[in-house]
Write a protein that holds these residues in place. Sequence first.
Motif, PDB file in Angstrom:
ATOM      1  N   ARG A 150       0.814  -1.215   0.000  1.00  0.00           N
ATOM      2  CA  ARG A 150       0.000   0.000   0.000  1.00  0.00           C
ATOM      3  C   ARG A 150       0.851   1.271   0.000  1.00  0.00           C
ATOM      4  N   ILE A 151       2.168   1.111   0.192  1.00  0.00           N
ATOM      5  CA  ILE A 151       3.077   2.258   0.219  1.00  0.00           C
ATOM      6  C   ILE A 151       4.359   1.881  -0.509  1.00  0.00           C
ATOM      7  N   LEU A 152       4.885   2.814  -1.306  1.00  0.00           N
ATOM      8  CA  LEU A 152       6.202   2.701  -1.908  1.00  0.00           C
ATOM      9  C   LEU A 152       7.080   3.797  -1.319  1.00  0.00           C
ATOM     10  N   SER A 153       8.288   3.434  -0.900  1.00  0.00           N
ATOM     11  CA  SER A 153       9.218   4.422  -0.362  1.00  0.00           C
ATOM     12  C   SER A 153      10.552   4.327  -1.080  1.00  0.00           C
ATOM     13  N   THR A 154      10.953   5.430  -1.716  1.00  0.00           N
ATOM     14  CA  THR A 154      12.270   5.524  -2.330  1.00  0.00           C
ATOM     15  C   THR A 154      12.967   6.748  -1.722  1.00  0.00           C
ATOM     16  N   ALA A 155      13.517   7.628  -2.549  1.00  0.00           N
ATOM     17  CA  ALA A 155      14.247   8.785  -2.032  1.00  0.00           C
ATOM     18  C   ALA A 155      13.929  10.012  -2.872  1.00  0.00           C
ATOM     19  N   THR A 156      14.174  11.169  -2.287  1.00  0.00           N
ATOM     20  CA  THR A 156      13.954  12.518  -2.828  1.00  0.00           C
ATOM     21  C   THR A 156      12.470  12.894  -2.738  1.00  0.00           C
ATOM     22  N   PRO A 157      12.159  14.185  -2.767  1.00  0.00           N
ATOM     23  CA  PRO A 157      10.755  14.606  -2.652  1.00  0.00           C
ATOM     24  C   PRO A 157       9.878  13.993  -3.739  1.00  0.00           C
ATOM     25  N   ARG A 158       8.721  13.525  -3.336  1.00  0.00           N
ATOM     26  CA  ARG A 158       7.823  12.871  -4.277  1.00  0.00           C
ATOM     27  C   ARG A 158       7.227  13.890  -5.248  1.00  0.00           C
ATOM     28  N   SER A 159       6.868  13.417  -6.422  1.00  0.00           N
ATOM     29  CA  SER A 159       6.205  14.276  -7.406  1.00  0.00           C
ATOM     30  C   SER A 159       4.695  14.142  -7.332  1.00  0.00           C
ATOM     31  N   SER A 160       4.213  13.072  -6.658  1.00  0.00           N
ATOM     32  CA  SER A 160       2.778  12.847  -6.537  1.00  0.00           C
ATOM     33  C   SER A 160       2.519  12.050  -5.262  1.00  0.00           C
ATOM     34  N   PRO A 161       1.384  12.282  -4.590  1.00  0.00           N
ATOM     35  CA  PRO A 161       1.076  11.490  -3.394  1.00  0.00           C
ATOM     36  C   PRO A 161       0.905  10.006  -3.665  1.00  0.00           C
ATOM     37  N   GLN A 162       0.565   9.652  -4.912  1.00  0.00           N
ATOM     38  CA  GLN A 162       0.380   8.245  -5.256  1.00  0.00           C
ATOM     39  C   GLN A 162       1.374   7.825  -6.324  1.00  0.00           C
ATOM     40  N   ALA A 163       2.016   6.675  -6.085  1.00  0.00           N
ATOM     41  CA  ALA A 163       2.927   6.112  -7.078  1.00  0.00           C
ATOM     42  C   ALA A 163       2.166   5.331  -8.142  1.00  0.00           C
ATOM     43  N   ALA A 164       1.011   4.808  -7.754  1.00  0.00           N
ATOM     44  CA  ALA A 164       0.120   4.051  -8.638  1.00  0.00           C
ATOM     45  C   ALA A 164      -1.234   4.018  -7.947  1.00  0.00           C
ATOM     46  N   PRO A 165      -2.299   3.655  -8.645  1.00  0.00           N
ATOM     47  CA  PRO A 165      -3.591   3.546  -7.977  1.00  0.00           C
ATOM     48  C   PRO A 165      -3.531   2.580  -6.790  1.00  0.00           C
ATOM     49  N   GLY A 166      -3.923   3.075  -5.626  1.00  0.00           N
ATOM     50  CA  GLY A 166      -3.890   2.253  -4.428  1.00  0.00           C
ATOM     51  C   GLY A 166      -2.530   2.143  -3.768  1.00  0.00           C
ATOM     52  N   LEU A 167      -1.566   2.968  -4.204  1.00  0.00           N
ATOM     53  CA  LEU A 167      -0.196   2.877  -3.692  1.00  0.00           C
ATOM     54  C   LEU A 167       0.320   4.279  -3.379  1.00  0.00           C
ATOM     55  N   ALA A 168       0.431   4.596  -2.088  1.00  0.00           N
ATOM     56  CA  ALA A 168       0.956   5.904  -1.676  1.00  0.00           C
ATOM     57  C   ALA A 168       2.459   5.956  -1.890  1.00  0.00           C
ATOM     58  N   GLN A 169       2.972   7.158  -2.153  1.00  0.00           N
ATOM     59  CA  GLN A 169       4.416   7.375  -2.270  1.00  0.00           C
ATOM     60  C   GLN A 169       4.867   8.200  -1.072  1.00  0.00           C
ATOM     61  N   ILE A 170       5.749   7.637  -0.250  1.00  0.00           N
ATOM     62  CA  ILE A 170       6.262   8.341   0.928  1.00  0.00           C
ATOM     63  C   ILE A 170       7.763   8.089   0.993  1.00  0.00           C
ATOM     64  N   ASN A 171       8.544   9.088   0.623  1.00  0.00           N
ATOM     65  CA  ASN A 171       9.972   8.910   0.423  1.00  0.00           C
ATOM     66  C   ASN A 171      10.802   9.354   1.623  1.00  0.00           C
TER      67      ASN A 171
END
Length: 251
Positions: A150-171
């Motif tokens: 349900r969450i993807l975490s990589t690095a640097t400020p995110r460009s969008s709150p969601q990386a994909a439908p149903g998948l939050a981006q929190i870096n």
Amino acid sequence: MSVDWRVLTDELELWRQQELALPLWWRDDDAVSTTPQLDRLSTMSDLLGVPVHLAIIPRDAQDMLIEYVAARPNLIPVVHGWAHQNHAPPDEKKSEFRLHRPMHDITGDIGSGISRLRTLFADRLCPMFVPPWNRIAPEVVQELPAAGYRILSTATPRSSPQAAPGLAQINTHLDPINWRGSRGLADPDMLVAKTTQLLQDRREGRADNAEPFGILTHHLVHDEDIWAFTHDLLHWLLNGPGFVWAAPQAD
């Protein structure tokens, strides 16, 4: 080690004057077993009052972690790839989840990762995927929700709150280690300046302050300077204006 924190404290004072709040979180990568370094990480987390999202390598995770994590609510297990194995050719940056092998092998690994850690940690597991080296192909990102993430975490400020439908981006946003050089602490004044600039971008609306500001550490390779800088940076941020501990959650 001498660090000049004044530019950061000046920026935090502007946040105070503008009555802004900073959401904050902490991720630590590459856990596989109980070690003295993990003890130190957990103790620092307790003393600071900030939980750590512990990115565990599923293939190599040892059973002794089960009771250790269960006894420490400040440690939140998340999925760190599968084997932390590089599949990229020598002329490319290291990665485990870019398109260097058949997609069915990749999806098999992302499924195996969450399945094994769910077996070990049950409902303590946060359904976050942390790709090794913070690198992942967009095509692989699209496969994560079906595997249970349900969450993807990589690095640097995110460009969008969601990386994909149903998948939050929190870096994560700041890593204190000089990976390309000494593998010790990066220049501390540069780190303070970078943190200050990242906060200024949030304050002035160029970056998303709804995304928790992420500190990234790697407890297994810390020297004394890295431990000290990490502690002091978190101390300043925690005592800044309007600090909000923000557990990463799916939107």
